[in-house]
Structure formats: structure tokens, C-alpha cells
Design an enzyme around this catalytic site. Structure first.
Site, PDB file in Angstrom:
ATOM      1  N   SER A  20      75.669 -27.652  56.114  1.00 36.52           N
ATOM      2  CA  SER A  20      76.826 -28.182  55.727  1.00 36.52           C
ATOM      3  C   SER A  20      77.349 -29.516  56.168  1.00 36.52           C
ATOM      4  O   SER A  20      78.650 -29.937  56.040  1.00 36.52           O
ATOM      5  CB  SER A  20      77.966 -27.234  56.690  1.00 36.52           C
ATOM      6  OG  SER A  20      77.975 -27.547  58.161  1.00 36.52           O
ATOM      7  N   THR A  23      75.453 -33.163  60.659  1.00 37.53           N
ATOM      8  CA  THR A  23      74.986 -34.458  61.198  1.00 37.53           C
ATOM      9  C   THR A  23      75.391 -35.781  60.354  1.00 37.53           C
ATOM     10  O   THR A  23      75.684 -36.799  60.989  1.00 37.53           O
ATOM     11  CB  THR A  23      73.333 -34.251  61.331  1.00 37.53           C
ATOM     12  OG1 THR A  23      73.042 -33.262  62.148  1.00 37.53           O
ATOM     13  CG2 THR A  23      72.714 -35.454  61.961  1.00 37.53           C
ATOM     14  N   ASP A  88      74.484 -34.256  69.239  1.00 35.54           N
ATOM     15  CA  ASP A  88      74.125 -33.142  68.071  1.00 35.54           C
ATOM     16  C   ASP A  88      73.508 -32.138  68.351  1.00 35.54           C
ATOM     17  O   ASP A  88      72.790 -32.037  69.807  1.00 35.54           O
ATOM     18  CB  ASP A  88      73.323 -34.319  67.085  1.00 35.54           C
ATOM     19  CG  ASP A  88      73.141 -33.488  65.677  1.00 35.54           C
ATOM     20  OD1 ASP A  88      74.132 -32.772  65.516  1.00 35.54           O
ATOM     21  OD2 ASP A  88      72.375 -34.150  64.870  1.00 35.54           O
ATOM     22  N   GLU A  89      73.433 -31.055  67.563  1.00 31.25           N
ATOM     23  CA  GLU A  89      72.316 -29.806  67.926  1.00 31.25           C
ATOM     24  C   GLU A  89      73.165 -29.156  69.330  1.00 31.25           C
ATOM     25  O   GLU A  89      72.404 -28.453  70.023  1.00 31.25           O
ATOM     26  CB  GLU A  89      71.052 -30.115  67.733  1.00 31.25           C
ATOM     27  CG  GLU A  89      70.612 -30.598  66.705  1.00 31.25           C
ATOM     28  CD  GLU A  89      70.574 -29.778  65.376  1.00 31.25           C
ATOM     29  OE1 GLU A  89      71.117 -28.486  65.591  1.00 31.25           O
ATOM     30  OE2 GLU A  89      69.906 -30.179  64.349  1.00 31.25           O
ATOM     31  N   GLN A  91      74.407 -26.459  70.067  1.00 30.37           N
ATOM     32  CA  GLN A  91      74.287 -25.231  70.317  1.00 30.37           C
ATOM     33  C   GLN A  91      73.173 -24.971  71.248  1.00 30.37           C
ATOM     34  O   GLN A  91      72.871 -23.774  71.726  1.00 30.37           O
ATOM     35  CB  GLN A  91      73.983 -24.355  69.113  1.00 30.37           C
ATOM     36  CG  GLN A  91      73.052 -24.630  68.392  1.00 30.37           C
ATOM     37  CD  GLN A  91      72.767 -25.884  67.417  1.00 30.37           C
ATOM     38  OE1 GLN A  91      73.588 -26.531  67.366  1.00 30.37           O
ATOM     39  NE2 GLN A  91      71.533 -26.046  66.863  1.00 30.37           N
ATOM     40  N   CYS A 177      77.150 -17.456  51.358  1.00 33.02           N
ATOM     41  CA  CYS A 177      78.646 -16.986  51.422  1.00 33.02           C
ATOM     42  C   CYS A 177      78.689 -15.549  51.966  1.00 33.02           C
ATOM     43  O   CYS A 177      77.743 -15.032  52.241  1.00 33.02           O
ATOM     44  CB  CYS A 177      79.204 -17.184  50.064  1.00 33.02           C
ATOM     45  SG  CYS A 177      78.904 -15.820  48.986  1.00 33.02           S
TER      46      CYS A 177
END
Ligand code: ZN
Length: 187
Positions: A20, A23, A88-89, A91, A177
Site C-alpha cells: 500500500s 514505507t 518502520d514495520e 507491527q 480487496c
């Protein structure tokens, strides 16, 4: 009225599925801060070593130098001089990343955090829900569904691995989607 706080820090969260452009967006914001001569520092968890060790790299191959850290606490230690702290990253970090981001923002820093909001099962990923709640600014980016071209908010794992974290790129994941996303059978 101002667009961003004066004499105060804040937290920006950029979330979304794989592919998406999280970054890429993080790098864009950092570059602009650097042009404005703000001292920036970038971190990512050691788990994610794809492409190169000491850089964050977007899917379109734009790079920015970053520090690999094992724990969120290291971020605090290394960020003393920075005005803008990027992660970043996110999660992949433990829950203490939330407290670290709050401390940084309370110390007057601009904290820019990017991460996957959901994992391949479509479930909230690590500390991201808490970070999204705490964010002063929140952007959820969408990829493009590889099946139908709709905006995509799901990360479809195309391999059969069942762990939450399986590092890979186009060989293991694709953006889908809501219509085209297929819930993994192991769930
Ligand atoms: Zn689709």
C-alpha cells in the site's frame, strides 16, 4: 489555527496492507523533514532484513538509512538528538513500542510510525491497534487488488505457511480487496 502542534510533539501513524506504499510514504515525509533541516532518525525491528540490513527500502526501491533495533527501548536511547523519529514495520515490535512513542512525543518529538494494521488472517497485527488509537494523525493506505483492480485493504498470503510472521514479498503475498480476499484455511 495551525496544521501541526507548536512547541509540542505528536504521533503520526501510517498503516495499511502490504504493497500500500507505507514505507514509500514514510520515506517521503522523512525526506521533507530533512530538506527542512530537521534532524531525523529511522528505526526498524531486526526481524525484517529484506533487501538490505541498514536501510528501509520501499517496494519501488527508494532507500533511507535506518537503525536495526531489537527492542523499542533502544529507540529511546538513540533518539535523544533527533527532532523527527521514524519507525518502520512497527507491527513487529512488542507492546512497549506504544509507551516509547508516547514518551518521544511528550518530549516534543514528531514520531512517524508505519506498519501493517492487519496480518494475513485479517486480524489486528501486534501493537498497531494501540498505536492507531494513540495517533494524533492517522493515515490508512490502500493497495490495488491484483485480482480485480479495486482498492485493496487485505494482505493475501499465497504460500501455505501458518505462522503470523513469514518474511517475503511478491512471492508470498499479494494485495486483495474485500471481495477477492480468501480467508486462510488454517484459521
Ligand atoms: Zn479484488
Amino acid at each position: 489555527m495551525t496544521l501541526t502542534p507548536i512547541n509540542a510533539g505528536w504521533i503520526e501513524v501510517i498503516c495499511g496492507s502490504m504493497f500500500s506504499g507505507k514505507t514509500e510514504e514514510l520515506i517521503r515525509r522523512l525526506r521533507r523533514a530533512q530538506i527542512a533541516k530537521m534532524k531525523t532518525i529511522v528505526f526498524k525491528p531486526r526481524i525484517d532484513s529484506r533487501y538490505s540490513d541498514s536501510h528501509i527500502v520501499s517496494h519501488n526501491q527508494v532507500k533511507l538509512e535506518s537503525h536495526l533495533v531489537d527492542t523499542p527501548e533502544e529507540i529511546l536511547e538513540l533518539s535523544t538528538d533527533a527532532i523527527v523519529v521514524a519507525i518502520d514495520e512497527a507491527q513487529f515490535f512488542g507492546d512497549s513500542i506504544l509507551e516509547i512513542c508516547k514518551i518521544l512525543a511528550n518530549n516534543g518529538k514528531r514520531v512517524v510510525v508505519a506498519g501493517l494494521d492487519t496480518d494475513y488472517r485479517g486480524m489486528p497485527f501486534g501493537p498497531m491497534p494501540q498505536l492507531m488509537c494513540e495517533a494524533d494523525y492517522l493515515d490508512k493506505l490502500r493497495a490495488i487488488c491484483v485480482q480485480c483492480g479495486n482498492p485493496a485493504t487485505y494482505t493475501q498470503r499465497t504460500s501455505t505457511d501458518a505462522e503470523q510472521v513469514v518474511i517475503g514479498e511478491l512471492d508470498k503475498y499479494e494485495a486483495r480487496c474485500r471481495n477477492c480476499y480468501e480467508k486462510p484455511k488454517d484459521n
